[in-house]
Design an enzyme around this catalytic site. Structure first.
Site, PDB file in Angstrom:
ATOM      1  CE1 TYR A 256     -19.469  60.430 103.539  1.00 20.52           C
ATOM      2  CE2 TYR A 256     -21.121  61.425 102.681  1.00 20.52           C
ATOM      3  CZ  TYR A 256     -20.620  61.054 103.711  1.00 20.52           C
ATOM      4  OH  TYR A 256     -20.693  60.574 104.792  1.00 20.52           O
ATOM      5  CB  SER A 257     -15.621  59.448  95.631  1.00 18.51           C
ATOM      6  OG  SER A 257     -14.238  61.036  96.076  1.00 18.51           O
TER       7      SER A 257
ATOM      8  CB  CYS B 116      -9.167  58.061  95.982  1.00 17.66           C
ATOM      9  SG  CYS B 116     -10.278  59.159  96.654  1.00 17.66           S
TER      10      CYS B 116
ATOM     11  CD  GLU C  84     -10.696  64.002  95.412  1.00 16.23           C
ATOM     12  OE1 GLU C  84     -11.130  64.856  94.665  1.00 16.23           O
ATOM     13  OE2 GLU C  84     -11.724  63.376  95.805  1.00 16.23           O
TER      14      GLU C  84
ATOM     15  CE1 TYR D 149     -10.742  59.069 103.150  1.00 14.21           C
ATOM     16  CE2 TYR D 149     -10.606  60.073 101.151  1.00 14.21           C
ATOM     17  CZ  TYR D 149     -10.909  58.749 101.899  1.00 14.21           C
ATOM     18  OH  TYR D 149     -11.103  57.513 101.621  1.00 14.21           O
TER      19      TYR D 149
END
Lengths: 475, 428
Positions: B216-217, B386, B426, B428
């Site tokens: 997790y960021s 992101c 970034e 996902y």
């Protein structure tokens, strides 16, 4: 050099502003074109913003720009592939001479006829498809339909430009007539038969874009070899756009098949009625649609023996598919080719002069290409573990043009009596009941990411967008 | 990284035979004759293709955009490709290792992650072909602070205590997202904005193996969610359905969202050494995110806000493009509204607002093309993207279009942004 000037009323990469007479003539034609679009373009779509692909230049980086635009504001225009000043004619009697930038007087009538025939097909398909938006199986498919429609509109522009620029008053009159004929019009129909057939449902549309737009690919590819350089450059660029149309057809049918197989496996049945009751299109119906569209489309290549085809080739107007990649003498004199004909009620091969059989050569290239795609559909069925396979019917099945016209044959190629044909036609070609069933499935689904029950979602979205992207904004 | 030199590696360009319709567009477009076909397939000659990407956008199907990391000596020959009915799978790390190719150059690649660093293998290759991921920087901005990484590897996690857990989206909506604060007590856990940490859910998976860490960021700035305390904040969305909308219960996300104050969790990390914010006082930051992709953006914004409050920051602009389905599902929607307009330029895109056209972050980016173009021209600007993988292409394409329209050829600018650590992806 290859960038398209969108600052002008008619976007182009041919320096249109340098030729005021031509520019004015085309600007005179433009309002009629818009009127035609408003009258017979996609029904009820005026305010939609569609995620369309537009070219800003004809090189690889520039020709596929995506954005939401209203179709009426789509930047129709004149885009030619970059030319090669030293290009040589590479087939026919003029082989080795410099390609023509102007129309030679002796070929004027034939060239005009070729361009008018090609041009006539472009708006025809828009007319044939104008009601389809009302029954789209998804927003993704709706967008694909509209993309095809605007590009067919632009292809019309491409042919009209050639008529205006190179054929004087005759050309202007022919350009007007392209907007006056209409698909299926009893008094003033489109020139070629397939373009007067109805496209009443989406299965027909997918079959049309698979088979008939593939005819477009082969005709355009043959024209892109032309000694008349502006025609070659124009059709080269059209081919790039045409690819999307075939993609819509091939993937469309493939998705219909995938959904059918899914339903068959879920219900563990191959019973046509059960598959239909579950709201999917049974494979035998898909086969009958395939038989119809395939046979209608191969008629588009013309008579199997044609002195016109020989003239077009020898005079350098129209080459063969991938002419440049073939390693023969590119003159074809003294060579022969096999065509089919009927003798004593049986089909037999007959050797005819190659030059006279060039329509058949192009048709056979098309058939090879079509069959390969049908085999890819079969892979979908095979993967689902279902034993049935689709196939293209015999070349002589259901033909209306050439020596095979009117012959009664089964899809397997057996000559049958009139009585048997009448009795078994419903096995081979879509019946009124088939069409009514398919029509009954055509409900409009346009919520992003949702698909009608009879078709699977695509593998991926357009331009790497997600499948549930908002491809059309209904403002 | 040294292992890369042990075996020559290529990103081999392949065409997916299951999707390709054999329209010939790619072959007609390729400027160097790298594409050929037979009656069955269209294929790419590995020894001729230079990855120029000219064939990519004209392809109507998307089948053309396939790449495989391959040892050069084992590139698929044309003859083999012509026989394919489907694409072969990517070689596994083990298969690549066997061929002398290292893929785990970065330590964090060993941790299965939600928020993964951009395709490291592709980016480190000399001739990485175009794809949006290839433009993601692997180096930090020149003025970034030095990051600590891997203080606690997967085999030696540390323990943190939950000191806060609130729903930062409106309750009752499907996209319930939690703001969770973890305190490390006296254990050192230094983080920078843009870094991430891993949490190991307790228990075992369906195969009886311990759960792997989920990444997790960090959503808090470097001096802690509560300044001066040894804590970090995370933004965690409760996963209740998969990408197809089928019900599924995310193991780690539900575990984290259900944590109570006082619970302890096993933590690994920190991870990430390139997605870091610039410290240079005139640096501009453009942030583009969706959903929980907002976590690093919140961290950067909050650090800038604290600096600004202390009078130590002037000049640098902040611009935010933030997408969600509805305002109710947008994490931190309330606090975002209170930030001063002269501090941050906020652009919100909602894709499921009733009676409103759907808008995505890339739509807003195109609308703000003029301002983005000015920022693109400024070497002090850094871009951070992101969110879900599916947004990445659209965002980078929008950025490319904005640049091109402003007369900045992307072929030149893209590699510069990457090389200077100014474009970070970034997803996902």
């Amino acid at each position: 050099m290859s960038t398209i000037d969108y600052a002008q009323k008619i976007p182009n990469n041919v320096n249109l502003s340098d030729d005021r007479t031509l520019q004015r003539a085309l600007e005179g034609w433009q309002p009629n074109f818009i009127q035609w679009w408003d009258d017979v373009g996609p029904e009820g779509s005026t305010d939609f913003e569609v995620y369309l692909r537009t070219a800003v230049s004809v090189d690889p980086q520039g020709w596929a720009q995506f954005g939401h635009v209203k179709m009426r504001d789509y930047r129709w225009g004149i885009f030619l592939n970059p030319g090669d000043a030293n290009r040589q004619i590479h087939f026919g009697d003029h082989k080795g001479e410099k390609a023509w930038t102007d129309v030679p007087g002796e070929h004027r009538a034939n060239l005009r006829r070729i361009i008018v025939t090609q041009g006539d097909t472009e708006p025809a398909s828009v007319e044939q498809q104008r009601h389809l938006g009302l029954t789209a199986p998804s927003m993704y498919d709706l967008r694909n339909l509209f993309q095809i429609n605007v590009e067919e509109g632009r292809h019309l522009w491409a042919m009209v430009y050639l008529l205006h620029k190179h054929f004087g008053r005759d050309g202007r009159e022919e350009a007007e007539a392209l907007l006056q004929r209409q698909s299926g019009d009893e008094n003033n129909p489109r020139i070629l038969g397939a373009f007067n057939e109805k496209t009443p449902d989406w299965l027909s549309f997918f079959m049309f874009t698979y088979f008939t737009d593939r005819d477009g690919k082969f005709q355009l590819a043959a024209l892109s070899e032309s000694a008349f350089d502006p025609l070659a450059r124009t059709t080269k660029f059209m081919l790039t756009e045409e690819a999307h149309h075939m993609f819509v057809g091939e993937s469309g049918v493939s998705r219909v098949i995938a959904r059918t197989c899914q339903v068959m496996n879920e219900l563990k049945t191959d019973d046509v009625q059960k598959v239909r009751a579950a709201g999917a299109i049974d494979l035998p119906t898909i086969q009958r649609y395939l038989n119809f569209h395939y046979s209608v489309t191969i008629d588009l290549f013309g008579a199997d023996q044609s002195s016109n085809a020989a003239t077009f080739y020898s005079s350098g107007l129209k080459g063969r598919y991938e002419e440049g990649k073939r390693d023969d003498d590119h003159l074809l004199k003294g060579q022969s080719y096999r065509v089919l004909e009927v003798q004593n009620g049986q089909l037999v091969d007959k050797e005819v002069p190659m030059l006279n059989a060039l329509n058949e050569v192009l048709r056979d290239d098309f058939i090879k290409d079509s069959v390969a795609g049908v085999n890819r559909w079969n892979k979908v069925i095979e993967k689902a573990g279902i034993p049935l396979r689709l196939s293209v019917p015999h070349k002589a099945f259901n033909r209306q043009i050439g020596a095979l016209a009117g012959l009664k044959l089964s899809p397997e190629g057996q000559v049958v009596s009139e009585a048997e044909w009448q009795a078994r036609q419903a096995e081979w070609l879509p019946t009124a009941e088939d069409r009514a069933f398919v029509a009954s499935l055509m409900g409009r689904v346009v919520e992003p990411g949702k698909f009608a029950n009879w078709i699977s979602p695509p593998v991926m979205g357009i331009n790497r967008q997600p499948v549930d992207f908002e491809y059309v904004r209904f403002n | 990284m040294n292992a890369m030199t042990e075996a020559a590696v290529i990103r081999q360009h392949l065409i997916d035979p299951e999707i390709c319709i054999r329209c010939n567009t790619c072959e007609a477009t390729c400027p160097i004759g790298a594409i050929t076909h037979d009656d069955r397939n269209y294929v790419v000659k590995a020894d001729v293709c230079n990855g120029c990407m000219a064939c990519i956008s004209p392809c109507p199907t998307g089948s053309i955009d396939n790449w495989r990391t391959m040892p050069a000596t084992r590139a698929y020959p044309v003859e083999e490709q012509l026989l394919w009915d489907e694409l072969p799978p990517e070689l596994t790390p083990e298969q690549l290792a066997e061929a002398g190719v290292a893929t785990d150059a970065q330590a964090e690649a060993a941790v299965p992650v939600l928020a993964q660093a951009p395709a490291a293998a592709a980016a480190t290759l000399a001739e990485a072909p175009f794809n949006s991921a290839a433009y993601g920087a692997t180096t930090p901005p020149w003025s970034a602070a030095h990051a600590y990484t891997n203080l606690y590897p997967p085999k030696k996690p540390t323990t943190a205590t939950v000191v806060g857990n609130i729903n930062c989206t409106e309750s009752g909506f499907a996209s319930e997202t939690h703001h969770v604060v973890l305190d490390f007590g006296s254990m050192p856990f230094p983080v920078l904005e843009g870094q991430s940490i891993g949490i190991i859910p307790p228990g075992v998976d369906a195969n009886g193996k311990p759960h792997v860490a989920r990444q997790y960021s960090v959503a808090s700035p470097r001096n802690g969610e509560r300044p001066g305390y040894n804590n970090v904040a995370l933004t965690v969305k409760r996963v209740t359905e998969d990408h197809q909308g089928r019900p599924v219960r995310g193991v780690a996300s539900n575990y984290v969202c259900d944590l109570k104050v006082g619970d302890t969790v096993q933590v690994v990390g920190p991870f990430g050494h390139s997605f870091l914010m610039p410290n240079h006082p005139r640096s501009h930051i453009v942030m583009i995110c969706t959903g929980t992709g907002s976590a690093p953006m919140r961290a950067m914004t909050e650090w800038r806000r604290r600096l600004r409050k202390s009078g130590r920051f002037e000049g640098g602009k902040l611009m935010l493009f933030f997408g969600a389905r509805t305002p109710q599902e947008l994490p931190y929607f309330g606090p975002l509204q209170t930030l001063p307009k002269d501090f941050i330029d906020i652009n919100l895109a909602f894709s499921r607002q009733p009676d409103q056209p759907r808008r995505y972050v890339q739509d807003l980016m195109r609308e703000r093309a003029a301002d983005l173009a000015a920022l693109l021209k400024d070497s002090h600007t850094h871009f951070y993207v992101c969110g879900l993988k599916s947004m990445e292409e659209g965002v980078v394409l929008a950025l490319r279009d904005v640049a091109e329209q402003a007369g900045l050829p992307w072929d030149t600018l893209g590699p510069v942004l990457k090389a200077e650590g100014r474009l970070h992806l970034e997803t996902y």
